[in-house]
Motif scaffolding. Structure first.
Motif, mmCIF file in Angstrom:
data_model
loop_
_atom_site.group_PDB
_atom_site.id
_atom_site.type_symbol
_atom_site.label_atom_id
_atom_site.label_comp_id
_atom_site.label_asym_id
_atom_site.label_seq_id
_atom_site.Cartn_x
_atom_site.Cartn_y
_atom_site.Cartn_z
ATOM 1 N N GLY A 138 0.838 -1.185 0.000
ATOM 2 C CA GLY A 138 0.000 0.000 0.000
ATOM 3 C C GLY A 138 0.876 1.238 0.000
ATOM 4 N N TRP A 141 -0.933 7.144 -3.123
ATOM 5 C CA TRP A 141 -2.181 6.430 -2.885
ATOM 6 C C TRP A 141 -2.429 5.489 -4.047
ATOM 7 C CZ3 TRP A 141 -1.527 11.438 -1.119
ATOM 8 C CH2 TRP A 141 -1.739 11.628 0.254
ATOM 9 N N TRP A 143 -1.769 0.943 -5.116
ATOM 10 C CA TRP A 143 -1.226 -0.344 -4.709
ATOM 11 C C TRP A 143 -0.128 -0.754 -5.669
ATOM 12 C CZ3 TRP A 143 -2.373 -2.607 -0.185
ATOM 13 C CH2 TRP A 143 -3.510 -2.139 0.483
ATOM 14 N N THR A 190 1.004 -8.537 2.641
ATOM 15 C CA THR A 190 0.752 -7.096 2.557
ATOM 16 C C THR A 190 1.718 -6.338 3.451
ATOM 17 O OG1 THR A 190 -0.852 -7.099 4.366
ATOM 18 C CG2 THR A 190 -1.720 -7.431 2.148
ATOM 19 N N GLY A 192 2.945 -1.871 4.117
ATOM 20 C CA GLY A 192 2.696 -0.484 3.755
ATOM 21 C C GLY A 192 4.021 0.215 3.513
ATOM 22 N N HIS A 197 -2.423 0.900 5.269
ATOM 23 C CA HIS A 197 -3.512 0.720 4.317
ATOM 24 C C HIS A 197 -4.168 -0.626 4.634
ATOM 25 C CE1 HIS A 197 -1.883 3.974 1.710
ATOM 26 N NE2 HIS A 197 -0.719 3.546 2.157
ATOM 27 N N TRP A 199 -5.761 -4.071 2.470
ATOM 28 C CA TRP A 199 -6.066 -4.724 1.190
ATOM 29 C C TRP A 199 -7.342 -5.540 1.355
ATOM 30 C CZ3 TRP A 199 -6.444 -9.295 -1.618
ATOM 31 C CH2 TRP A 199 -6.250 -9.176 -3.001
ATOM 32 N N CYS A 232 -9.053 0.201 -0.735
ATOM 33 C CA CYS A 232 -8.288 0.351 0.509
ATOM 34 C C CYS A 232 -9.280 0.594 1.641
ATOM 35 C CB CYS A 232 -7.318 1.520 0.404
ATOM 36 S SG CYS A 232 -6.396 1.782 1.927
ATOM 37 N N CYS A 236 -6.173 6.377 5.056
ATOM 38 C CA CYS A 236 -4.726 6.502 4.875
ATOM 39 C C CYS A 236 -4.329 7.854 4.339
ATOM 40 C CB CYS A 236 -4.230 5.391 3.957
ATOM 41 S SG CYS A 236 -5.014 5.427 2.338
ATOM 42 N N HIS A 240 -7.355 8.422 0.022
ATOM 43 C CA HIS A 240 -7.734 7.082 0.474
ATOM 44 C C HIS A 240 -8.774 6.434 -0.440
ATOM 45 C CE1 HIS A 240 -9.410 3.949 2.989
ATOM 46 N NE2 HIS A 240 -10.556 4.580 3.073
#
Ligand SMILES: [Cu+2]
Length: 301
Positions: A138, A141, A143, A190, A192, A197, A199, A232, A236, A240
């Motif tokens: 993440g 902003w 992925w 995952t 960050g 963030h 997933w 997300c 964040c 976001h």
């Protein structure tokens, strides 16, 4: 009377039709939200079906019965024991049998829920040997995805702008989706790159935080070829709402072709079979991305 009956019949038919319409639309909209629909998205992974069973068959009836029971008690007190109906109130303040009942019954209800809840929790924890491992990072902003075992370097997955997104899919569609084969166990790692963030793909029943300096893992097995969307799910920052998640579930042949087109090495899936912990996969990641190296340093922040 006849008219009332007819009106009731028509209402029931309308509700049934609306329900059927929603169900039909829900099937059509696999992997994405359905305008005007009630209930959850249709599931497309084994654990998602278990989650929906837990919610719809175990939790919802219990919640409904408890809410109705409490409502009944409230109304009973209001009407039976108000000043007019009950001018001479009783003076006792304790009743041992009823106090035992209202302690034991909630405990039993919670234990009953725990049986199903813990089973599900362990099912998510006990991942079968993964066929494919994807690392999802993440970023503020967007992925980014990386397939360490298949030697596919990290690539970014950005939002498709509003004027280019398919109808109804703005803030769900992403330009370079995650691609996974159908009916295979996909391990998702995952982390960050900056802030926390999350997933999330509802149709797979997956929601896992992506935390800087830490590697989380979850898994899913997509049952049907198609496109699945998520967003997300951890606040964040300012954009976001603009870092969608798109997962493309394809046949094994299409997946192999996609891996080749990305310059990845084929057939590395078997090598990841025994791995259960997230750390080794992270340490073997070829790309010099910022987060995984920090995963072993607890005092980074
Ligand atoms: Cu985010």
């Amino acid at each position: 009377m006849g008219m009332l009956k007819r009106a009731t019949g028509a209402a029931v038919a309308a509700i049934a039709a609306a329900g059927y319409g929603a169900a039909a639309r829900a099937a059509e909209y696999l992997g994405q939200p359905t305008p005007g629909a009630i209930d959850m998205q249709p599931g497309a992974s084994p654990l998602r079906h278990q989650q929906m069973f837990f919610h719809n068959v175990i939790l919802l009836p219990i919640i409904t019965i408890i809410a109705l029971f409490v409502l009944f008690l409230l109304l009973w007190c209001v009407f039976r024991f108000n000043k007019r109906a009950n001018p001479e109130p009783a003076r006792f303040s304790h009743n041992t049998p009823i106090e035992i009942v209202w302690t034991v019954v909630p405990v039993l209800i919670l234990m009953f829920i725990a049986i199903f809840s813990f089973k599900l929790l362990y099912a998510f924890h006990d991942m079968p040997p993964p066929d494919v491992t994807v690392k999802a990072t993440g970023n503020q902003w967007y992925w980014s995805y990386e397939y360490p075992d298949l030697k596919i370097a990290e690539y970014t997955s950005n939002i498709v702008p509003e004027d280019k997104a398919p109808k109804g899919l703005f803030r769900l569609a992403a330009d370079n989706p995650m691609v996974v084969p159908v009916n295979k166990v996909v391990r998702v790692l995952t982390t960050g790159a900056d802030v926390i963030h999350s997933w999330t793909v509802p149709a797979f029943g997956v929601k896992i935080d992506a935390i800087p300096g830490k590697m989380n893992q979850t898994w899913f097995k997509a049952e049907r070829i198609g496109t699945y969307y998520g967003q997300c799910s951890e606040l964040c920052g300012i954009d976001h709402a603009f870092m969608p998640i798109q997962v493309q579930v394809v046949s094994q042949a299409d997946f192999d072709a996609w891996v080749a087109s990305k310059g990845g090495g084929a057939a590395a899936a078997a090598s990841s079979a025994p791995a259960a912990s997230a750390a080794p996969a992270a340490s073997s990641a070829p790309a010099a991305s910022s987060a995984p190296a920090a995963s072993s340093a607890p005092a980074a922040h």
